[in-house]
Enzyme design. Structure first.
Site, PDB file in Angstrom:
ATOM      1  N   ASP A 176     105.135  32.293  -4.768  1.00 21.55           N
ATOM      2  CA  ASP A 176     105.984  32.059  -3.498  1.00 21.55           C
ATOM      3  C   ASP A 176     106.104  30.549  -3.548  1.00 21.55           C
ATOM      4  O   ASP A 176     106.696  30.035  -3.006  1.00 21.55           O
ATOM      5  CB  ASP A 176     105.280  32.378  -2.328  1.00 21.55           C
ATOM      6  CG  ASP A 176     106.172  33.678  -1.659  1.00 21.55           C
ATOM      7  OD1 ASP A 176     107.600  33.650  -1.891  1.00 21.55           O
ATOM      8  OD2 ASP A 176     105.845  34.095  -0.782  1.00 21.55           O
ATOM      9  N   GLN A 212     104.342  38.725   2.836  1.00 23.56           N
ATOM     10  CA  GLN A 212     105.587  38.430   3.396  1.00 23.56           C
ATOM     11  C   GLN A 212     105.106  37.871   4.808  1.00 23.56           C
ATOM     12  O   GLN A 212     104.391  38.364   5.496  1.00 23.56           O
ATOM     13  CB  GLN A 212     106.448  39.899   3.638  1.00 23.56           C
ATOM     14  CG  GLN A 212     107.622  39.782   4.272  1.00 23.56           C
ATOM     15  CD  GLN A 212     108.676  38.995   3.424  1.00 23.56           C
ATOM     16  OE1 GLN A 212     108.825  39.153   2.178  1.00 23.56           O
ATOM     17  NE2 GLN A 212     109.192  38.084   3.883  1.00 23.56           N
ATOM     18  N   LYS A 247     113.229  42.501  -2.786  1.00 19.14           N
ATOM     19  CA  LYS A 247     112.419  42.120  -3.586  1.00 19.14           C
ATOM     20  C   LYS A 247     111.858  43.169  -4.604  1.00 19.14           C
ATOM     21  O   LYS A 247     111.954  42.953  -5.985  1.00 19.14           O
ATOM     22  CB  LYS A 247     111.129  41.313  -3.115  1.00 19.14           C
ATOM     23  CG  LYS A 247     111.447  40.110  -2.583  1.00 19.14           C
ATOM     24  CD  LYS A 247     110.590  39.341  -1.676  1.00 19.14           C
ATOM     25  CE  LYS A 247     111.028  38.213  -0.881  1.00 19.14           C
ATOM     26  NZ  LYS A 247     110.038  37.759   0.170  1.00 19.14           N
TER      27      LYS A 247
END
Ligand code: NAP
Length: 290
Positions: free
Chosen positions: A120, A97, A53
């Site tokens: 997200d 994460q 990412k």
């Protein structure tokens, strides 16, 4: 005729190139799109996702603030870090994460992220907005799958879509996006309680596997001419591979490729699209605050 293998990397690259142009415009205005990436612990898969990412962000001219915490980090400590990031004017997106270490409640952490920075798309506010069809950040993997499908020269309107897997981050939101009017598919959502999975899958014009079970979808579960999207990413032991494992999807690729019209590979299918959608959300977050 074997299926056309969908090049997720190439489709994602086009999107990322466009985002890089938009990011350059923002930078000229003195705005540097920035994603704070928080990783607690050293799970090898998470380390590799975070690395991918951050690399993609840099390639698109965006910044990442890499925050690595020890596995022993307390829930309170993580929540106060998120609070700081929510207030930081230089941070446009906050990504924690997953999975988190077991002693930290994931729901609490996700709910602590400012919805305006929830790139997200996991915050209950983002999920609610998605279900209601209101503006908000869409979760990256489901959004990536829909974007891939839209890129194909096939009608989605009225198609019969079957999604295998009902997680909050993939299956459920994907089923939701597919039945929105702008896609207009008829959706069946399957899980471990589903009876006759095989026959349901065989009815699918669009079959999406998101179960995390290597080879769950066999060739005989694929209708001739179907579109098969394999979201699964499973590490399977392979002593002949350099790392001792290889990545395998949820679909038994070789027989499925003989029956499908289009199919995604693993790796190189959905994964790159997930990252492209994340970059898009970061850029939108930065544009919205400019
Ligand atoms: P998850 O939270 O473990 O959910 C798996 C879902 O699949 C559950 O709903 C489960 O049903 C269902 N399932 C499992 N075995 C099944 C079976 N035999 N028959 C029918 N349904 C079954 O997984 P996830 O987070 O959604 O991820 C799914 C896969 O996608 C994983 O391989 C993951 O690594 C991958 N993934 C890839 C990306 C990407 O960017 N490419 C992103 C995210 C995830 P129940 O609800 O009944 O337990």
């Amino acid at each position: 005729m074997p299926a056309i293998v969908i090049d997720g990397k190439a489709i994602a690259k086009k999107i990322r190139d466009d985002l890089a142009i938009r990011a350059a415009i923002l930078r000229k205005k003195g705005v540097f799109p920035c994603l704070a990436v928080v990783l607690a612990g050293e799970d090898p898969a998470s380390l590799s996702y975070v690395g991918a990412k951050e690399k993609a962000l840099a390639e698109a001219g965006m910044e990442s603030r890499d925050i690595r915490l020890p596995r022993s980090t307390g829930e309170g400590e993580l929540l106060s870090l998120i609070d700081q990031l929510n207030r930081d004017p230089a941070v446009h997106g906050v990504l924690v994460q997953l999975p988190l270490p077991q002693h930290i409640e994931e729901d609490k952490v996700i709910a602590a992220i400012d919805p305006a920075r929830d790139v997200d798309g996991f915050h209950p506010f983002s999920v609610g907005s998605m279900v209601l069809g209101r503006p908000g950040f869409l979760p990256c993997t489901p959004h990536g799958v829909v974007t891939l499908l839209r890129d194909l020269p096939i009608p989605l309107d009225g198609a019969r879509a079957v999604v295998v897997g009902r997680s909050n981050i993939v299956g459920k939101p994907l089923a939701n996006l597919l039945c929105r009017r702008d896609v207009n598919a008829t959706v069946t959502l399957c899980h471990t309680g589903t009876r006759n999975l095989e026959s349901i899958c065989r009815e699918a014009d669009i079959l999406i596997a998101a179960a995390g079970k290597p080879g769950l979808i066999t060739g005989s579960m694929v209708k001739k001419g179907a579109v098969v999207i394999d979201v699964g990413v499973n590490r399977v032991e392979d002593p002949s591979a350099k790392k001792g494992y290889r990545l395998r999807g949820d679909v038994d690729f070789d027989p499925a490729v003989e029956r499908a019209a289009y199919i995604t590979p693993v790796p190189g299918g959905v994964g790159p699209m997930t990252i492209a959608m994340l970059l898009q959300n970061v850029l939108i977050a930065a544009e919205q605050r400019t």
